[in-house]
Design an enzyme around this catalytic site. Sequence first.
Site, PDB file in Angstrom:
ATOM      1  N   ASP A   1       0.849  -1.177   0.000  1.00  0.00           N
ATOM      2  CA  ASP A   1       0.000   0.000   0.000  1.00  0.00           C
ATOM      3  C   ASP A   1       0.894   1.240   0.000  1.00  0.00           C
ATOM      4  O   ASP A   1       2.051   1.179   0.418  1.00  0.00           O
ATOM      5  CB  ASP A   1      -0.901  -0.026   1.246  1.00  0.00           C
ATOM      6  CG  ASP A   1      -1.843   1.153   1.296  1.00  0.00           C
ATOM      7  OD1 ASP A   1      -2.382   1.534   0.242  1.00  0.00           O
ATOM      8  OD2 ASP A   1      -2.038   1.709   2.389  1.00  0.00           O
TER       9      ASP A   1
ATOM     10  N   ASP B   1      -0.343   5.125   0.548  1.00  0.00           N
ATOM     11  CA  ASP B   1      -0.712   6.145   1.529  1.00  0.00           C
ATOM     12  C   ASP B   1      -0.625   5.577   2.944  1.00  0.00           C
ATOM     13  O   ASP B   1      -1.289   4.595   3.268  1.00  0.00           O
ATOM     14  CB  ASP B   1      -2.139   6.643   1.270  1.00  0.00           C
ATOM     15  CG  ASP B   1      -2.315   7.195  -0.135  1.00  0.00           C
ATOM     16  OD1 ASP B   1      -1.655   8.187  -0.452  1.00  0.00           O
ATOM     17  OD2 ASP B   1      -3.109   6.622  -0.915  1.00  0.00           O
TER      18      ASP B   1
END
EC number: 3.1.3.-
Length: 270
Positions: A14, A16
Amino acid sequence: MYLTWERYKNFIVDMDGVIYRGKHPLPGSDDFFRFLRERKSKIAFFSNNSTITKGQYVDKLKKMNIYASEDEIISSSSITAYYVARENPQSQVYCIGEAGIRDELQKNGIKMIDDSSNENIHFVIVGMDRQFNYEKLTKAMRYVLNGAQLYGTNPDLTYPMEDGLIPGCGAILASIEACTGTKAKVFGKPQPESIQFLLEMTGFSVEDTILIGDRLDTDIVLAKQQNIFSILVLTGVHQGEDVKKTGIVPDMIVENLIELKKIMLMKGEA
């Protein structure tokens, strides 16, 4: 627990809250990805954020000394656009969202309509939109009540920024669901379509893949559903106490990517 790291060739990461917050890289991010490249790992940068394009993701990472190709970027925008185009390639959609989802819809040949007088809308597609307002909510409500299907790029209620959380796509989607009495179909993490799309695009297999994320309700839930080894980093949305609150237990918890690299270098075991 003893873990042989050599078996894991693929990393789904991932962005963010794991690699950066807003425009600022998190400590050790660039060094961690140099380490993965040196060990010949394959990487998929996997984000629910639908606001920016693949090219913009590549440029953003490059400014942080992290090098990626567009083929390595998997976003909720690309997943949503793919499934809309597959389901109805001739569809007309009303899109609430920023450049990321609009670019992917356009690449997949989907016609976007902004004229509120047009009643022939097949889908209302919702992504994170920092210019969301009452007029957009009204248009979306009317299209859905007139028969359009409601689709969301992702369910994230919040989004991590440098100065804290802001409302995410899921918050906008909830407002449309509330005034239409309609439940949206959502495509981003943790929906199974998201990982099916990623595995199809990358050729990764679950047995030799690790998923690294900062959200228990999306990243870790998705990994556990698919029997993918999951690592929660504490630089984003969820913290250690949230594991007890939610009952969602990752396979490993680390403070950040600096700690994860150190663990992986400990004679290949942790």
